[in-house]
Each structure stands twice: as C-alpha cells, then as structure tokens.
Design an enzyme around this catalytic site. Structure first.
Site, short mmCIF file in Angstrom:
data_model
loop_
_atom_site.label_atom_id
_atom_site.label_comp_id
_atom_site.label_asym_id
_atom_site.label_seq_id
_atom_site.Cartn_x
_atom_site.Cartn_y
_atom_site.Cartn_z
N ASN A 174 -10.68 -5.65 -4.72
CA ASN A 174 -9.50 -4.99 -5.28
C ASN A 174 -9.08 -5.55 -6.64
O ASN A 174 -7.88 -5.69 -6.92
CB ASN A 174 -8.33 -5.06 -4.28
CG ASN A 174 -8.16 -3.76 -3.52
OD1 ASN A 174 -8.24 -2.68 -4.10
ND2 ASN A 174 -7.95 -3.85 -2.23
N ASP A 200 -14.57 6.91 -0.82
CA ASP A 200 -14.17 6.86 -2.22
C ASP A 200 -14.77 5.65 -2.93
O ASP A 200 -14.64 5.51 -4.15
CB ASP A 200 -12.65 6.88 -2.37
CG ASP A 200 -11.94 5.80 -1.56
OD1 ASP A 200 -12.59 5.18 -0.69
OD2 ASP A 200 -10.73 5.59 -1.77
N TYR A 214 -11.94 -7.91 2.81
CA TYR A 214 -11.22 -6.77 2.27
C TYR A 214 -9.90 -7.31 1.72
O TYR A 214 -8.95 -7.55 2.46
CB TYR A 214 -10.99 -5.71 3.35
CG TYR A 214 -10.17 -4.53 2.92
CD1 TYR A 214 -10.30 -3.99 1.64
CD2 TYR A 214 -9.26 -3.93 3.79
CE1 TYR A 214 -9.55 -2.90 1.24
CE2 TYR A 214 -8.50 -2.84 3.41
CZ TYR A 214 -8.65 -2.33 2.14
OH TYR A 214 -7.90 -1.25 1.74
N ASP A 240 -14.71 -5.55 -0.79
CA ASP A 240 -13.77 -4.86 -1.70
C ASP A 240 -12.73 -5.90 -2.09
O ASP A 240 -11.83 -6.22 -1.32
CB ASP A 240 -13.13 -3.67 -0.98
CG ASP A 240 -12.05 -3.00 -1.82
OD1 ASP A 240 -11.82 -3.44 -2.98
OD2 ASP A 240 -11.42 -2.05 -1.32
N ASN A 266 -17.07 -0.42 1.32
CA ASN A 266 -15.76 -0.01 1.81
C ASN A 266 -15.90 1.45 2.23
O ASN A 266 -16.02 2.34 1.39
CB ASN A 266 -14.67 -0.17 0.75
CG ASN A 266 -13.31 0.28 1.24
OD1 ASN A 266 -13.19 1.25 1.98
ND2 ASN A 266 -12.26 -0.41 0.81
N GLU A 298 -12.48 -1.81 5.49
CA GLU A 298 -11.57 -0.69 5.74
C GLU A 298 -12.14 0.24 6.83
O GLU A 298 -12.26 1.44 6.65
CB GLU A 298 -11.25 0.08 4.45
CG GLU A 298 -9.88 0.72 4.49
CD GLU A 298 -9.40 1.30 3.17
OE1 GLU A 298 -8.30 1.85 3.16
OE2 GLU A 298 -10.13 1.21 2.16
#
Length: 250
Positions: free
Chosen positions: A146, A241, A105, A144, A7, A35
């Site tokens: 999440n 990040d 994502y 990702d 990501n 992303e």
C-alpha cells in the site's frame, strides 16, 4: 524457485474470474495472497501438492491473507509479537531452512489519512520484526504494501503527492527498510522502466490506459542477491484490481 504474490480483492470472486487457471499455469513453489475477504469454511480450494496456511480477519468480508506452498515450512507464525494484529489477519510468516517468508497486507491509511498514524505505528512494529528475523536468516517479504515508493511507481505522481499511499511518511518508511539491507527486487532488475504498475482503480478505462500504481512488492534481504533471477509484474492477468507479481530465484 518461483514465488507469486497477489492481492485478489476477494478470493471467492477471483476464483470465479479465473484464479485457478492462473494458479495452475504459473505453478509457483510458494503462492501468497492478500485480501482474501473470507472466513474459515467459506471456500474449499483443492490445490494438489500444496500446504495451505490462512490468517482470517475477525470482521467478515475484510482483509485476510494466505500462503500456499509446495514445501512444508519448519514453522508458521500469524501476526507480529504480542500485538499480532490477528483481528485483521494481515501477516503470515513461514520459516524455511534457508529463509523466512513474510506475507503481508499493509493497512491503507485511507483517503482522508485518518488511519495514517495507525499505519505508521504498524510500519514501525513490522520494521522491528523484520530486523529481528533478518538477524536469524534471510527474508523474503512480499505482499500489498500500500505504498508507491518513488515517482516512477505511479502514473500521476505530481497530483498524488501527499495522498494516501504516496505520503512522505509512508514512502519514508519504505526507504528506511531498503536502506537497512533489503532489496526492492523489481527495481533491482528494472531500475528505470516506467509504466510497471500492480493496482488500478475500477473506474472506467483506467486499467486499459494503464493509469496505475505499483504497490505490490517482493523485497528480499541483500544476503539473497546472488540467488535472484528476475522479478516481474503479470500485468495482463485479470481477476482483481491488482495483478500478480512473481519472483524467480535460484
């Protein structure tokens, strides 16, 4: 075979922070990104030897996924079924001779959980899609996602129970998938190793102190278990990040 997922939290920004240095150094056979936060024509990546596949979000500067692969796939699909979530550009599926690659994502349920119901509906649709594909050939599912699946997957588990990314509902959807013939490859190789995270807040000193979450995954069909070599997180790689994760297979 070497696969990477990252990501990048804005690919144009990540390129300015050294994305191509890492990309060239790791020399992956398949490189998945999430992303991307851009539209067609907003970046020109010269990746010699790679085919490029992009799924852009309609909303500018939001979401988006891409896959860069040395081997041309047999087919490429964007989204899932009739409700393909094309507007947010969250899914790309590449079909190869021996497996499907699904780069995802996953929607965030938001801090106040206002998108949790949408997230759970998304999980149900994706679960059905993965099972449908798995009935045809094995799957490598990455991105990702999440969610921190278990307490070991985030630093402050006690204070985060019920928070976005660590609700019992989100964790339950991950458990359901893993109980349906799939492997969390990092935990397959490193079942009890703590402090392995893939995302850190931008708040000061958080990453330096490794106060993170593991929310990026390579998940494979159990049918591929004999092909797995290792699954790792490249936690020292900066530029986003999140950090990149890598799966090695025979």
């Amino acid at each position: 075979m070497k696969l990477v997922s990252w990501n990048v939290n804005g690919l144009r920004a990540c390129v300015r922070k050294g994305f191509l240095d890492y990309f060239n150094e790791v020399n992956a056979d398949i490189f998945c990104v999430q992303e991307t936060k851009l539209q067609e024509g907003q970046i020109n990546l010269e990746l010699d030897g790679y085919y490029q596949y992009w799924n852009y979000a309609e909303r500018k500067g939001y979401s988006g996924t891409a896959v860069f692969t040395k081997k041309k796939p047999l087919a490429v699909k964007y989204g899932v079924g009739d409700n393909d979530t094309q507007d947010e550009g969250r899914i790309i599926t590449l079909e190869f001779e021996d497996f499907y690659l699904v780069n995802v994502y996953t929607p965030n349920s938001k801090r106040d959980l206002t998108r949790l119901d949408y997230r759970l509906e998304w999980e149900n649709e994706l679960y059905a899609y993965l099972l449908e594909l798995e009935g045809q050939k094995p799957i490598i599912y990455c991105g990702d996602l999440n969610v921190a699946h278990q307490e070991i997957d985030l630093k402050n588990d006690k204070t985060n129970h019920g928070n976005s990314g660590f609700t019992k509902e989100e964790r339950g959807k991950m458990s359901r998938l893993l109980d349906s013939g799939f492997i969390d490859t990092l935990r397959f190789f490193h079942p009890d190793e703590d402090d392995i995270y893939t995302w850190w807040s931008y708040m000061k000193t958080i990453r330096e102190r490794n106060v993170g979450w593991r929310i990026d995954y390579f998940i494979t069909s159990e049918k591929l278990i004999d092909s797995l070599v290792d699954s790792v997180a490249h936690t020292k790689v900066m530029g986003s990040d999140h950090c990149p994760i890598m799966l090695e297979m025979k």
